[in-house]
Design an enzyme around this catalytic site. Structure first.
Site, PDB file in Angstrom:
ATOM      1  N   ILE A 182       0.842  -1.200   0.000  1.00  0.00           N
ATOM      2  CA  ILE A 182       0.000   0.000   0.000  1.00  0.00           C
ATOM      3  C   ILE A 182       0.878   1.251   0.000  1.00  0.00           C
ATOM      4  O   ILE A 182       0.660   2.207  -0.762  1.00  0.00           O
ATOM      5  CB  ILE A 182      -0.925  -0.004   1.241  1.00  0.00           C
ATOM      6  CG1 ILE A 182      -1.909  -1.181   1.166  1.00  0.00           C
ATOM      7  CG2 ILE A 182      -1.663   1.321   1.375  1.00  0.00           C
ATOM      8  CD1 ILE A 182      -2.705  -1.402   2.433  1.00  0.00           C
ATOM      9  N   HIS A 183       1.888   1.230   0.833  1.00  0.00           N
ATOM     10  CA  HIS A 183       2.798   2.358   0.989  1.00  0.00           C
ATOM     11  C   HIS A 183       3.496   2.683  -0.341  1.00  0.00           C
ATOM     12  O   HIS A 183       3.508   3.828  -0.793  1.00  0.00           O
ATOM     13  CB  HIS A 183       3.810   1.974   2.070  1.00  0.00           C
ATOM     14  CG  HIS A 183       4.925   2.944   2.290  1.00  0.00           C
ATOM     15  ND1 HIS A 183       4.719   4.206   2.782  1.00  0.00           N
ATOM     16  CD2 HIS A 183       6.270   2.830   2.102  1.00  0.00           C
ATOM     17  CE1 HIS A 183       5.887   4.833   2.882  1.00  0.00           C
ATOM     18  NE2 HIS A 183       6.846   4.017   2.472  1.00  0.00           N
ATOM     19  N   VAL A 184       4.047   1.639  -0.962  1.00  0.00           N
ATOM     20  CA  VAL A 184       4.771   1.860  -2.219  1.00  0.00           C
ATOM     21  C   VAL A 184       3.795   2.287  -3.309  1.00  0.00           C
ATOM     22  O   VAL A 184       4.073   3.209  -4.093  1.00  0.00           O
ATOM     23  CB  VAL A 184       5.525   0.576  -2.634  1.00  0.00           C
ATOM     24  CG1 VAL A 184       6.109   0.718  -4.027  1.00  0.00           C
ATOM     25  CG2 VAL A 184       6.619   0.271  -1.625  1.00  0.00           C
TER      26      VAL A 184
END
Ligand code: HEM
Ligand code: SF4
Ligand code: SF4
Lengths: 231, 314
Positions: A182-184
């Site tokens: 999700i972060h990337v």
């Protein structure tokens, strides 16, 4: 004073066309990339042992035994490196009233209707979610990881405790990898974000669009800083 | 008396089983052989054991291990636990029978049970580090072992041990190398009282039945065979005089099975885990296709410039 927590050391605005805003110091960026690289290596070496189909990943680390040896050591590096990030970022990640509103309008976030969202500070609720869930998961991973680090710590726990630990470690790892995805993805999707962690700065437009409260605060500070000596 | 396995010929003979006879291989899928070999078993008659530890010596000798010289702490168990150099261990228990008020000296030969459903093999992440032959023998293949210790978590009997020298796992092999050439296990060969016998699983069950009848006739009403169904039966079985209470024999598990935690870890977690990761990646990909990148607009930049431009400049 109420919003001052949001501005971190090194954040500053440089007027120009376009405006640039310093977001991460060189120290913070180095710290971030050490953490990122360790997390990726941990995910790869861990997944190699997690599923037989992925055992081939041990090839990246010089074979099965080396993978088994190196994984926990990278884990220790990750823990300390992430701890550094935690000390840098925790304050700006404290939950604020607008975060609830932002989260309630997650649909507008996903469809790119920024105009319908409240102005947020240095981090939005999504980023705060990534921050706090990673913090919690890494604590769980280091704790359970030490319990199943048989080479050095096998005598300290019972087999039953180790069984729980390895199960929780695997589940926490799955969660951490998903949060990482999700972060990337968010960094790729929201254009202009990655340069914050490479060059350390973002454009004024990016800050205006995504973290307007933070930008306003920085601009306010800059003007105060400049006018104070003149007074 | 059960006839011991005869001495073999001195001529080299081809092994009776090998890689073509695998029914399970850790972290791999194998196509089981069309024909399963006759299941073998070792039967340990606890009631006949005199605790001489000849089996332990024979095991050390055959497997060429070198256990450390231990220390005496006032118990007979020597060494004090299974080690990477001691695959079998006589565990001594002094048990006071509440019914007779007699002190009974229970001596159980501990070691790998060669489970039909081996938890060690289920837990092992390294392809081929643990194998099970169609005759029921569970063997550790050291060159494939990575030393992770997962087998220890998988085993319901607390058997495997990791060597701090080679960093691989060790346990009783059921003398697979001897059995492959028609011999019996070294411990069975050495046992002076025939407390350890070896043969096909059916023969062993039959022999055990005779022993149990005998024990019952001598007043051990609960004598019985330990061949726990929770792990699909084992290829090392015990005759116990108190089969209703296996735990009195130095903690022999009553109704052992692979721990549900291990089952969850090696079952649903594996599939659900990869599914969750795959879902996260797919969701990101789909979102990108539908929503496209979130770009900063010219107006955003201008707004920022206006915001900073309004500031008093030197
Ligand atoms: C933070 C410190 C960490 C420590 C001390 C640690 C330690 C361990 C140990 C000892 C093992 C058993 C295999 C081996 O001996 O190498 C293991 C397995 C594993 N680790 Fe970690 N680890 C840590 C962090 C992580 C992280 C951050 C991830 C993923 C993002 C991760 C993912 C995994 C996975 C997937 C497994 C395999 C579990 C299984 O076989 O089901 N670990 N870890
Ligand atoms: S220590 Fe060796 S045999 Fe035991 S689970 Fe790990 S790889 Fe398999
Ligand atoms: S007793 Fe333990 S080590 Fe032996 S086969 Fe069963 S699970 Fe594996």
């Amino acid at each position: 004073m109420s919003t001052d927590y949001d501005v971190e050391k090194g954040d500053s605005v440089h007027p120009g066309k376009p405006v640039t805003v310093d977001r991460y110091t060189a120290g913070a960026r180095v710290n971030h990339w050490i953490t990122a690289i360790s997390l990726v290596l941990l995910a790869l070496s861990g997944l190699a042992l997690f599923h037989p189909r992925l055992f081939f990943l041990t090839g990246l680390f010089g074979g099965g035994p080396l993978t088994r040896i190196i994984h926990p050591w990278i884990g220790v590096l990750l823990f300390f490196s992430f701890f550094g990030l935690f000390l840098r970022f925790w304050k700006a990640n404290l939950w604020k009233r607008e975060d609830g509103t932002w989260l309630a309008r997650i649909r507008d976030v996903l469809t790119g209707h920024e105009e319908r969202l409240p102005e947020v500070g240095k981090y939005n609720a999504g980023q705060k979610f990534v921050f706090w869930s990673m913090s919690a998961l890494i604590i769980v991973l280091i704790t359970t990881g030490l319990i199943i680090w048989d080479q050095y710590f096998s005598v300290f726990t019972t087999i039953e405790q180790k069984r729980w630990a390895v199960l929780i470690h695997a589940i926490a790892a799955i969660c951490a990898i998903s949060v990482w995805i999700i972060h990337v993805y968010a960094a790729i999707w929201v254009r202009g974000t990655i340069r914050a962690m490479t060059r350390g700065s973002v454009t004024g437009g990016w800050a205006w669009r995504h973290h307007r409260k933070w930008l306003r605060e920085l601009v306010g500070k800059a003007s105060k800083g400049k006018s104070t000596p003149a007074e | 008396m059960f006839p011991p396995v005869p001495n073999p010929t001195t001529q080299p003979v081809p092994p009776k089983f090998g890689d073509q006879d695998l029914i399970r291989r850790s972290a791999s899928t194998v196509t089981p052989p069309a024909q399963r070999q006759t299941e073998v078993a070792k039967l340990i008659d606890v009631s006949k054991c005199i605790g001489c530890k000849a089996c332990q010596s024979a095991c050390i000798e055959w497997n060429d291990t070198h256990p450390e010289i231990g220390i005496n702490t006032g118990v007979y168990d020597n060494p004090h636990d299974l080690t990477p150099d001691m695959f079998t261990l006589m565990r001594f228990t002094e048990w006071e029978n509440p019914e007779t008020n007699n002190l009974e000296w229970l001596i159980r030969k501990d070691g790998c049970m060669h489970c039909e459903d081996p938890g060690c093999l289920k837990a092992c992440p390294a392809p081929g580090a643990i194998v099970q032959y169609s005759n029921g023998i569970v063997d550790f293949i050291h060159e494939n072992c990575i030393g992770c210790g997962y087998c220890i978590k998988g085993c319901p009997f607390n058997i495997p041990r990791i060597s701090q020298v080679t960093h691989t796992a060790y346990k009783c092999t059921l003398c697979s190398d001897r059995i492959a050439v028609g011999q019996g296990p070294a411990c069975a060969k050495a046992c002076p009282t025939q407390a350890i016998v070896f043969g096909t699983k059916d023969e062993m069950k039959e022999h055990a039945a005779g022993r149990i009848t005998d024990l019952k006739s001598r007043g051990f009403a609960n004598a019985g065979l330990y061949d726990p169904p929770g792990v699909g039966g084992t290829h090392v079985m015990y005759v116990l005089h108190h089969a209703d209470k296996p735990e009195i024999y130095a903690g022999l598990p009553n109704n052992p099975r692979i721990s549900p935690i291990v089952e969850a870890w090696k079952g649903v977690t594996k599939y659900a885990g990869l599914a969750v990761i795959g879902f996260a990646a797919a969701a990101g990909f789909m979102h990108y296709l539908v929503a496209g990148p979130n770009r900063v607009s010219e107006e955003d930049e201008e707004a920022a410039e206006k915001l900073t431009g309004e500031e008093p400049r030197p």
